[in-house]
Design a protein around this motif. Structure first.
Motif, PDB file in Angstrom:
ATOM      1  N   ILE A 134       0.838  -1.209   0.000  1.00  0.00           N
ATOM      2  CA  ILE A 134       0.000   0.000   0.000  1.00  0.00           C
ATOM      3  C   ILE A 134       0.865   1.248   0.000  1.00  0.00           C
ATOM      4  O   ILE A 134       0.626   2.199  -0.764  1.00  0.00           O
ATOM      5  N   VAL A 135       1.894   1.251   0.849  1.00  0.00           N
ATOM      6  CA  VAL A 135       2.758   2.430   0.947  1.00  0.00           C
ATOM      7  C   VAL A 135       3.531   2.653  -0.350  1.00  0.00           C
ATOM      8  O   VAL A 135       3.671   3.791  -0.814  1.00  0.00           O
ATOM      9  N   ARG A 136       4.027   1.576  -0.948  1.00  0.00           N
ATOM     10  CA  ARG A 136       4.762   1.716  -2.211  1.00  0.00           C
ATOM     11  C   ARG A 136       3.863   2.248  -3.324  1.00  0.00           C
ATOM     12  O   ARG A 136       4.301   3.053  -4.154  1.00  0.00           O
ATOM     13  N   THR A 137       2.603   1.829  -3.321  1.00  0.00           N
ATOM     14  CA  THR A 137       1.664   2.332  -4.323  1.00  0.00           C
ATOM     15  C   THR A 137       1.403   3.825  -4.128  1.00  0.00           C
ATOM     16  O   THR A 137       1.376   4.596  -5.101  1.00  0.00           O
ATOM     17  N   ALA A 140       4.475   5.795  -5.338  1.00  0.00           N
ATOM     18  CA  ALA A 140       4.586   5.902  -6.794  1.00  0.00           C
ATOM     19  C   ALA A 140       3.667   6.992  -7.328  1.00  0.00           C
ATOM     20  O   ALA A 140       4.063   7.782  -8.202  1.00  0.00           O
ATOM     21  N   GLY A 141       2.466   7.064  -6.797  1.00  0.00           N
ATOM     22  CA  GLY A 141       1.541   8.091  -7.253  1.00  0.00           C
ATOM     23  C   GLY A 141       1.986   9.489  -6.876  1.00  0.00           C
ATOM     24  O   GLY A 141       1.908  10.422  -7.689  1.00  0.00           O
ATOM     25  N   PHE A 146       4.143  14.987  -7.984  1.00  0.00           N
ATOM     26  CA  PHE A 146       4.894  16.149  -7.527  1.00  0.00           C
ATOM     27  C   PHE A 146       6.223  16.350  -8.270  1.00  0.00           C
ATOM     28  O   PHE A 146       6.736  17.476  -8.301  1.00  0.00           O
ATOM     29  N   GLN A 147       6.790  15.279  -8.829  1.00  0.00           N
ATOM     30  CA  GLN A 147       8.060  15.380  -9.534  1.00  0.00           C
ATOM     31  C   GLN A 147       9.127  16.008  -8.614  1.00  0.00           C
ATOM     32  O   GLN A 147       9.428  15.465  -7.569  1.00  0.00           O
ATOM     33  N   ARG A 148       9.671  17.177  -9.000  1.00  0.00           N
ATOM     34  CA  ARG A 148      10.704  17.829  -8.191  1.00  0.00           C
ATOM     35  C   ARG A 148      10.157  18.956  -7.309  1.00  0.00           C
ATOM     36  O   ARG A 148      10.939  19.709  -6.735  1.00  0.00           O
ATOM     37  N   ALA A 251       9.170   8.451   3.638  1.00  0.00           N
ATOM     38  CA  ALA A 251       9.442   9.857   3.931  1.00  0.00           C
ATOM     39  C   ALA A 251      10.944  10.109   3.961  1.00  0.00           C
ATOM     40  O   ALA A 251      11.429  11.119   3.432  1.00  0.00           O
ATOM     41  N   VAL A 252      11.692   9.205   4.565  1.00  0.00           N
ATOM     42  CA  VAL A 252      13.159   9.328   4.579  1.00  0.00           C
ATOM     43  C   VAL A 252      13.693   9.324   3.152  1.00  0.00           C
ATOM     44  O   VAL A 252      14.582  10.115   2.798  1.00  0.00           O
ATOM     45  N   HIS A 253      13.148   8.450   2.329  1.00  0.00           N
ATOM     46  CA  HIS A 253      13.583   8.378   0.931  1.00  0.00           C
ATOM     47  C   HIS A 253      13.267   9.688   0.191  1.00  0.00           C
ATOM     48  O   HIS A 253      14.098  10.195  -0.571  1.00  0.00           O
ATOM     49  N   SER A 254      12.088  10.251   0.423  1.00  0.00           N
ATOM     50  CA  SER A 254      11.703  11.495  -0.251  1.00  0.00           C
ATOM     51  C   SER A 254      12.598  12.651   0.162  1.00  0.00           C
ATOM     52  O   SER A 254      13.021  13.464  -0.679  1.00  0.00           O
TER      53      SER A 254
END
Length: 329
Positions: A134-137, A140-141, A146-148, A251-254
């Motif tokens: 669910i979180v990975r989906t 991805a969206g 939002f892109q950059r 969130a850490v990845h973002s």
């Protein structure tokens, strides 16, 4: 003595105080004026606030003030708190006045940036795999949308991330009241996490001002997510905390991608907002990169705390395990 006679006796004693008119010729209007002083003696607390709002009371107060009360110190109105207590004046370390009401100096801290940012909980059980999917989906969206535009992405992310700890804290609070049990510190830990996530949102509000459609997206997402997570936490707190653990991993990845774009010069490394400097005790010349680094460290601590809550099969407050250190406060 009958109740009618008792009432007549009470009215005979209290009547002159409550309804005596100041001027017999004025009739009913004078009687109404006589009610206010008498009622003020009987209900001093309530009538004090009522009289403070009346214009004529200000004029009477001005005539009764001593001559020395016209100085600026006496005319300055003190700001009181909800409890009717005058708050003490707070200052920063450099002696300047503390201007924030949403948090106090003792709520500030230095972020622990030494935490492992790449840590990942490998999903094993079916519930873990569902939560991770669910979180990975969702990621991805959001990445595609939002892109950059990392600041706008952060606004949505922090709004979502601040919901689960508040929902969990409220439900555990009610459970504690029903069962007459202590929470082993979990309610406080979840409330601190919710407050920390909210401060992230307030910080990025200073970095970027959301457009009307971004605000609408936030409102819609919060309305759906709050109710969904509320039901999910009622069904399985273990699954709910695992879901949040994976959400914090993303969130850490973002924020890691945010930092890379800042370092590459794709995004301007503007000065840090004043609220971030005070909240994380950053240097006065801190930049946006320092803020994102602090926020990412907080999210990593939330990740570990929620995975820990799920690992101990946390089912409300039936276990005696205390929360893992959150790395702040």
């Amino acid at each position: 003595m009958s109740s009618r006679m008792a009432g007549a006796t009470l009215l005979r004693h209290l009547g002159p105080r409550l309804f005596t008119a100041a001027d017999p010729a004025s009739g009913l209007a004078a009687s109404a004026r006589g009610i206010m002083p008498a009622a003020a003696r009987i209900f001093p607390a309530r009538m004090a606030s009522t009289e403070a709002a009346a214009p004529h009371a200000k004029q009477e107060e001005a005539t009764e003030k001593p001559q020395g009360a016209t100085t600026p110190e006496h005319n300055k109105k003190a700001v009181v708190s909800y409890w009717g207590i005058e708050p003490r004046k707070l200052v920063k370390d450099d002696g300047t006045e503390w201007t924030w009401f949403s948090f106090r100096p003792w709520d500030t801290y230095r972020p622990d940036t030494s935490i492992d940012m790449a840590k990942h909980h490998e999903p094993r059980a079916v519930a873990d795999k569902v939560a991770y999917l669910i979180v990975r989906t969702l990621r991805a969206g959001s990445d595609l949308f939002f892109q950059r535009r990392h600041a706008s992405h952060a606004l949505l992310l922090e709004m979502v991330a601040a919901v689960p700890p508040m929902v969990g804290g409220v439900l555990l609070h009610l459970r504690s009241l029903r069962r007459f049990e202590h929470s082993s510190g979990w309610i406080r830990a979840l409330m601190e996490e919710a407050e920390n996530e909210r401060m992230h949102l307030m910080t990025f509000m200073e970095v970027t001002q959301p457009l009307w459609w971004e605000r609408a997206l936030v409102l819609a997402t919060q309305g759906v997510f709050f109710n969904a997570y509320f039901v999910g936490y009622l069904v399985s707190p273990k699954f709910a905390h695992r879901f949040v653990g994976y959400l914090e991993e993303e969130a850490v990845h973002s924020y890691t991608k945010y930092l890379k774009d800042l370092e590459a010069g794709l995004i301007e490394n503007t000065p840090a907002p004043a609220i971030a400097i005070d909240y994380w005790r950053l240097p006065a010349d801190a930049r946006l990169k320092d803020v994102v680094t602090a926020v990412r460290a907080d999210e990593a601590h939330h990740r570990d705390a929620n995975h820990y809550a799920s690992d101990i099969h946390y089912q409300g407050m039936t276990l005696n395990q205390t929360p893992a250190p959150l790395g702040y406060h």
